[in-house]
Design a protein around this motif. Sequence first.
Motif, PDB file in Angstrom:
ATOM      1  N   MET A 166       0.712  -1.214  -0.089  1.00  0.00           N
ATOM      2  CA  MET A 166      -0.055  -0.024  -0.004  1.00  0.00           C
ATOM      3  C   MET A 166       0.622   1.199  -0.025  1.00  0.00           C
ATOM      4  O   MET A 166       0.647   2.112  -0.299  1.00  0.00           O
ATOM      5  N   LEU A 167       1.987   1.317   0.769  1.00  0.00           N
ATOM      6  CA  LEU A 167       2.972   2.239   0.610  1.00  0.00           C
ATOM      7  C   LEU A 167       3.695   2.482  -0.654  1.00  0.00           C
ATOM      8  O   LEU A 167       4.185   3.772  -0.821  1.00  0.00           O
ATOM      9  N   GLY A 168       3.720   1.506  -1.527  1.00  0.00           N
ATOM     10  CA  GLY A 168       4.591   1.501  -2.568  1.00  0.00           C
ATOM     11  C   GLY A 168       4.044   2.374  -3.628  1.00  0.00           C
ATOM     12  O   GLY A 168       4.663   2.897  -4.429  1.00  0.00           O
ATOM     13  N   GLN A 169       2.727   2.289  -3.908  1.00  0.00           N
ATOM     14  CA  GLN A 169       2.030   3.241  -4.771  1.00  0.00           C
ATOM     15  C   GLN A 169       2.136   4.731  -4.495  1.00  0.00           C
ATOM     16  O   GLN A 169       2.752   5.314  -5.729  1.00  0.00           O
ATOM     17  N   PRO A 170       2.085   5.298  -3.475  1.00  0.00           N
ATOM     18  CA  PRO A 170       2.675   6.762  -3.177  1.00  0.00           C
ATOM     19  C   PRO A 170       3.958   6.927  -3.707  1.00  0.00           C
ATOM     20  O   PRO A 170       4.290   8.049  -4.061  1.00  0.00           O
ATOM     21  N   ALA A 171       4.772   6.124  -3.219  1.00  0.00           N
ATOM     22  CA  ALA A 171       6.186   6.309  -3.457  1.00  0.00           C
ATOM     23  C   ALA A 171       6.412   6.200  -4.952  1.00  0.00           C
ATOM     24  O   ALA A 171       7.520   6.884  -5.323  1.00  0.00           O
ATOM     25  N   LEU A 172       6.029   5.446  -5.613  1.00  0.00           N
ATOM     26  CA  LEU A 172       6.337   5.217  -7.001  1.00  0.00           C
ATOM     27  C   LEU A 172       5.381   6.671  -7.767  1.00  0.00           C
ATOM     28  O   LEU A 172       6.377   6.839  -8.583  1.00  0.00           O
ATOM     29  N   ILE A 173       4.423   6.841  -7.335  1.00  0.00           N
ATOM     30  CA  ILE A 173       3.831   8.083  -8.039  1.00  0.00           C
ATOM     31  C   ILE A 173       4.864   9.133  -7.707  1.00  0.00           C
ATOM     32  O   ILE A 173       5.013  10.210  -8.498  1.00  0.00           O
ATOM     33  N   MET A 174       5.306   9.447  -6.514  1.00  0.00           N
ATOM     34  CA  MET A 174       6.259  10.619  -5.954  1.00  0.00           C
ATOM     35  C   MET A 174       7.531  10.478  -6.852  1.00  0.00           C
ATOM     36  O   MET A 174       8.192  11.377  -7.512  1.00  0.00           O
ATOM     37  N   ALA A 175       8.086   9.346  -7.173  1.00  0.00           N
ATOM     38  CA  ALA A 175       9.173   9.084  -7.939  1.00  0.00           C
ATOM     39  C   ALA A 175       9.128   9.316  -9.465  1.00  0.00           C
ATOM     40  O   ALA A 175      10.034  10.063  -9.775  1.00  0.00           O
ATOM     41  N   VAL A 176       7.958   8.991 -10.005  1.00  0.00           N
ATOM     42  CA  VAL A 176       7.631   9.382 -11.297  1.00  0.00           C
ATOM     43  C   VAL A 176       7.629  10.999 -11.474  1.00  0.00           C
ATOM     44  O   VAL A 176       8.149  11.573 -12.430  1.00  0.00           O
ATOM     45  N   ASN A 177       6.963  11.625 -10.347  1.00  0.00           N
ATOM     46  CA  ASN A 177       6.784  13.170 -10.452  1.00  0.00           C
ATOM     47  C   ASN A 177       8.175  13.703 -10.014  1.00  0.00           C
ATOM     48  O   ASN A 177       8.406  14.668 -11.129  1.00  0.00           O
ATOM     49  N   THR A 178       8.835  13.311  -9.496  1.00  0.00           N
ATOM     50  CA  THR A 178      10.161  13.629  -9.393  1.00  0.00           C
ATOM     51  C   THR A 178      11.072  13.693 -10.586  1.00  0.00           C
ATOM     52  O   THR A 178      11.810  14.365 -11.072  1.00  0.00           O
ATOM     53  N   ALA A 179      10.926  12.397 -11.301  1.00  0.00           N
ATOM     54  CA  ALA A 179      11.553  12.299 -12.478  1.00  0.00           C
ATOM     55  C   ALA A 179      11.175  13.256 -13.564  1.00  0.00           C
ATOM     56  O   ALA A 179      12.001  13.812 -14.505  1.00  0.00           O
ATOM     57  N   PHE A 180       9.839  13.360 -13.932  1.00  0.00           N
ATOM     58  CA  PHE A 180       9.226  14.428 -14.531  1.00  0.00           C
ATOM     59  C   PHE A 180       9.922  15.717 -14.283  1.00  0.00           C
ATOM     60  O   PHE A 180      10.177  16.468 -15.389  1.00  0.00           O
ATOM     61  N   VAL A 181       9.914  16.211 -13.166  1.00  0.00           N
ATOM     62  CA  VAL A 181      10.334  17.441 -12.810  1.00  0.00           C
ATOM     63  C   VAL A 181      11.854  17.704 -13.013  1.00  0.00           C
ATOM     64  O   VAL A 181      12.250  18.562 -13.695  1.00  0.00           O
ATOM     65  N   ALA A 182      12.550  16.816 -12.705  1.00  0.00           N
ATOM     66  CA  ALA A 182      14.099  16.654 -12.891  1.00  0.00           C
ATOM     67  C   ALA A 182      14.331  16.726 -14.316  1.00  0.00           C
ATOM     68  O   ALA A 182      15.190  17.431 -14.960  1.00  0.00           O
ATOM     69  N   SER A 183      13.955  15.922 -15.170  1.00  0.00           N
ATOM     70  CA  SER A 183      13.939  16.006 -16.526  1.00  0.00           C
ATOM     71  C   SER A 183      13.433  17.120 -17.286  1.00  0.00           C
ATOM     72  O   SER A 183      14.283  17.480 -18.210  1.00  0.00           O
ATOM     73  N   SER A 184      12.339  17.856 -16.899  1.00  0.00           N
ATOM     74  CA  SER A 184      12.116  19.074 -17.319  1.00  0.00           C
ATOM     75  C   SER A 184      13.173  20.366 -17.179  1.00  0.00           C
ATOM     76  O   SER A 184      13.469  20.833 -18.035  1.00  0.00           O
ATOM     77  N   GLU A 185      13.730  20.202 -15.891  1.00  0.00           N
ATOM     78  CA  GLU A 185      14.594  21.064 -15.482  1.00  0.00           C
ATOM     79  C   GLU A 185      15.836  21.017 -16.454  1.00  0.00           C
ATOM     80  O   GLU A 185      16.658  21.842 -16.905  1.00  0.00           O
ATOM     81  N   LEU A 186      16.398  19.500 -16.546  1.00  0.00           N
ATOM     82  CA  LEU A 186      17.472  19.144 -17.371  1.00  0.00           C
ATOM     83  C   LEU A 186      17.277  19.597 -18.723  1.00  0.00           C
ATOM     84  O   LEU A 186      18.259  20.332 -19.468  1.00  0.00           O
ATOM     85  N   MET A 187      16.188  19.281 -19.379  1.00  0.00           N
ATOM     86  CA  MET A 187      16.023  19.615 -20.819  1.00  0.00           C
ATOM     87  C   MET A 187      16.147  21.195 -21.043  1.00  0.00           C
ATOM     88  O   MET A 187      16.505  21.819 -21.955  1.00  0.00           O
ATOM     89  N   GLU A 188      15.580  21.926 -20.081  1.00  0.00           N
ATOM     90  CA  GLU A 188      15.590  23.492 -19.945  1.00  0.00           C
ATOM     91  C   GLU A 188      17.076  24.101 -19.749  1.00  0.00           C
ATOM     92  O   GLU A 188      17.147  25.019 -20.795  1.00  0.00           O
ATOM     93  N   ARG A 189      17.645  23.299 -19.020  1.00  0.00           N
ATOM     94  CA  ARG A 189      19.112  23.939 -18.755  1.00  0.00           C
ATOM     95  C   ARG A 189      20.053  23.354 -20.263  1.00  0.00           C
ATOM     96  O   ARG A 189      20.719  24.423 -20.602  1.00  0.00           O
TER      97      ARG A 189
END
Length: 78
Positions: free
Chosen positions: A1-24
């Motif tokens: 049950m705890l894995g699903q929110p952690a996975l959602i947060m991980a995908v969100n973190t990856a999305f934000v990080a890749s957006s910032e990387l592409m912007e730079r």
Amino acid sequence: MLGQPALIMAVNTAFVASSELMERVGHRYGFHWLIATNRRHSLYRIHVINATFFSSIVLITHGSQMILADMYAIGLSR
């Protein structure tokens, strides 16, 4: 049950990080077409590229949380 929110947060973190990387990268190498903003000052092209990329990963893995979690774990171990 705890894995699903952690996975959602991980995908969100990856999305934000890749957006910032592409912007730079866009600023560094002068890819002005990539970092063009709309009237709301959103980097919409980067967001569309990321959404397409992450959606394709979900489609390839058939939405399996186990496979996505394994991919996340492998990424953390490197």
